[in-house]
Design an enzyme around this catalytic site. Sequence first.
Site, PDB file in Angstrom:
ATOM      1  N   ASP A 142     -33.926 -21.982  -7.092  1.00 39.33           N
ATOM      2  CA  ASP A 142     -34.484 -21.264  -5.933  1.00 39.33           C
ATOM      3  C   ASP A 142     -33.512 -21.348  -4.754  1.00 39.33           C
ATOM      4  OD1 ASP A 142     -36.130 -20.047  -4.104  1.00 39.33           O
ATOM      5  OD2 ASP A 142     -37.635 -21.620  -4.062  1.00 39.33           O
TER       6      ASP A 142
ATOM      7  N   GLU B 166     -35.245 -16.728   3.919  1.00 41.25           N
ATOM      8  CA  GLU B 166     -36.487 -16.429   3.182  1.00 41.25           C
ATOM      9  C   GLU B 166     -37.407 -17.633   3.238  1.00 41.25           C
ATOM     10  OE1 GLU B 166     -39.162 -16.389  -0.424  1.00 41.25           O
ATOM     11  OE2 GLU B 166     -37.680 -17.865   0.174  1.00 41.25           O
TER      12      GLU B 166
HETATM   13 ZN   LIG Z   1     -37.259 -18.598  -3.381  1.00 35.55          ZN
END
Ligand SMILES: [Zn+2]
Length: 641
Positions: free
Chosen positions: A294, A331
Site C-alpha cells: 500500500d 491519499e
Molecule cells: Zn492505499
Amino acid sequence: MAGTPAQARTRDYVMSQMKAWGLETEARTYDVWMPHPTEVHVWRVGQGTDTRELSLAEPPIEGDSTTTLPQYPTVNGYSGEGDVTGDIVYVNYGLIEDYAVLDSLGVSVKGSIVVARYGRSFRGIKAREAEKHGAAALLIYSDPQDDGYVRGDVYPDGPMRPAGGVQRGSILNMNGDPSTPGYGSVSGTRRTPADQMAIPHIPVVPISYGNAAELLRDVRGTAIPSTWQGGLGFRYHLGPGPVRARVVVHDDRARPTVIKQIFDTFGVIRGSEFPEEIVMIGAHRDAWGPGTADNVSGTVSVLEAARAVADALRAGKRPKRTIIFATWDAEEWGLIGSTEYVEDDSLRLMRDAVAYLNQDVAAQGPRFGGGGSPSLRATLRDIARLVPDPNGKGSVYAEWRRQAAVPDTAEPPMGDPGGGSDFAGFYNHLGIPIADWGFGGAGGVYHSQYDDYNWMARFGDPGYAYHATAAKISAAMVLRLANADVLPYDYVEYARTMRRYLPALEKSITDRKWSNVSTLAVRASIDRLEQAALAFAQTRDAALAGNPSVDVLRRTNRALLQVERSLTRLSGLRTRPWFRNLIYAADENNGYANVVFPSVTEAIRAGDAALTSRELVDLAARFESAARALGSAREPLVARR
Ligand SMILES: [Zn+2]
C-alpha cells in the site's frame, strides 16, 4: 510520507521514468493543511510509582533491515492535539451501536481515555463517535483476533500482525484538504480557519496489541457483553479504570509549516481519433511506511502499464483516445491529492473523462477482486478472461470464479464504489465511471512499518507474478477503453443491478409503514433505462458491422458520456453536498460500507416520509434522463443505416 521531501523525490522518479518512455509529463502541486506530529506519547498511569511510558514505535524485526530504518510516528492523521489523563474504558469497535450498549449498561466515557479495536468501521467514524460521547482521547489498537495471532502466524514467522505492529491511518471524515472543501488547494487560495474545519478535536493514537494488553489487562468495573471479548489472553472488562492513561499529541498546526506541498503526476499519451476523450488510471504514491503493498504495488501497476502502452506507441500503435497515467500524493491523509486534482480540473473531467481506473494495493496475495461502476464490470471481466493467472491453470477470470465458488451461470461478485480510495473524487463527486481491481491475501501489516519488501517477498507476492498480472490488466483495460469505437459501457447490466436494489429499498419503506411513499416511478425509470440500453446495444452491434464514420462514433460517444453524469446532481446529497452521485456513496455512519441510492436511503433513515417521496421523484427523473442520453447515443448510429 505526504508532505515530506521524499515525495518530491518519488514525483521526480515517476516523471523521469515516464519521460524516458516517451510520455508527455505534468506535475501539479497543491498546498494542503496537514499537521505533522511533533510529539506523541502514551503512559499507563498507575498508583504511585508504577506509572510508565509505553514504547509506541514498531520494534525492528530480525532479518528485515527495512524495519530498522527511521519510521513515521505512530499517529492517526488529523488527530486533535492535547495532553489528557483519564480512566480507561474499553468500547469494543467504537461503533455507534457499541456506545448504545455502554449507555444501556450505565457506563459513561465522559473524560475517559477510550480504547477501541480496529475493524468494522472506518477509523474516522470511531474518532467522531468517541469525541461525540465526551471521551478525552481515543486509542485504537489492532486486536489479535482481527489480524494477529488468532488468524495465523505473525511476522516474521507468518504474514499476520506481530505484537508490536501498529496500523496508522487518517481519521478525517471528508475527502480532500479540510481547509478547502469543494475546491482545489492551489497556492494562495482562501482557506477555512482551523477552528472551523470539520476535523477531530481529541487526541487519537493507534497502538499495538502489545501495548493494548498493558492498558486493558487490569481494567475492571462492568463486565463486557460476551461478543466484546477479543483475542488477548485475559478477560476484558469495560472499566472505567482503575487503570488510567495519559495521552499527549502535539503537532505543527500553529506554525506556517502546517501547509504542506503535495505533488500529483501525470503521464500523457495523446489519442489519434478522439484526443479530447480521456481514459485515466491512477495510484497513490504516498504511504505510512515503506508501503510495499500500500501502495508501491499499485504505483508499479500504473507505471508498468504506461511503459507497455508507450512500447506499443513506438511500434506505431497510437491509442484512439488520450490515456493519462496518474500518481497521487496524500491519499493516506484523506484522498487529498486526487480530490484536489478533481476539484481543480472538474470542468474538463466532467466533459471528457471516459473512465477512471484505480490501483490501490494491486498485489499482496493470490485472490483476485474487482469492482466499480456496474457499467464497467463486463469490461473488467472480459479483460480478466484474456490475462493468464500466475497459477498457470488458466485465466485470471477462471481462477477468480473458482475462488468465488459461484454456480455456473453467476458471475463472481464485484464491489460497489463506496469510499476509501482515489476513485471517490471521480465517482462520487463527478459521476465518472470507475473500476478497480487487485490481488489480495492474508496479512496483518496494513499501514505498518512491516509492509515492506521482505514481507512482500516472503508472504505477499514471492516472485512478483501477481504484481505483473495486475499491470497486464491495467494495460489491457486502458487500451480496451481507449481504442473502442463505441465506449464499452454496459448499461443493461447497470439497469439490472439497479433493479436488484429495489426490494431492500421497498422493505425499508414498508418497515416505516409509509403507505403513501411509492417506488413505482423509480422502478419504471429503471425499466426504461434497461430498454434504452437494450435498444442501444442492438443498434450499436448492427452499426459497427458497417464501419460507421469517425464523426458518427464521436457523436455517439459524447452522448454516452452523459449517461452516468445524469445520475449526479450538482447540489449533492443533503447531508454531504460534495457527494453528487446518487447511486452509491460511503455510509456516513460507517465510512467503509456502502449505501445504495444515498439520497433516498438517508431520507428514510431521517424518518422523513415527505422528503423520501421527493427524493424518489428526483431519482426517477435522473434515471429517465440517463435513458434519454442512451437514446441520443443511439441516434447517430440509426441515422446512418
Ligand atoms: Zn492505499
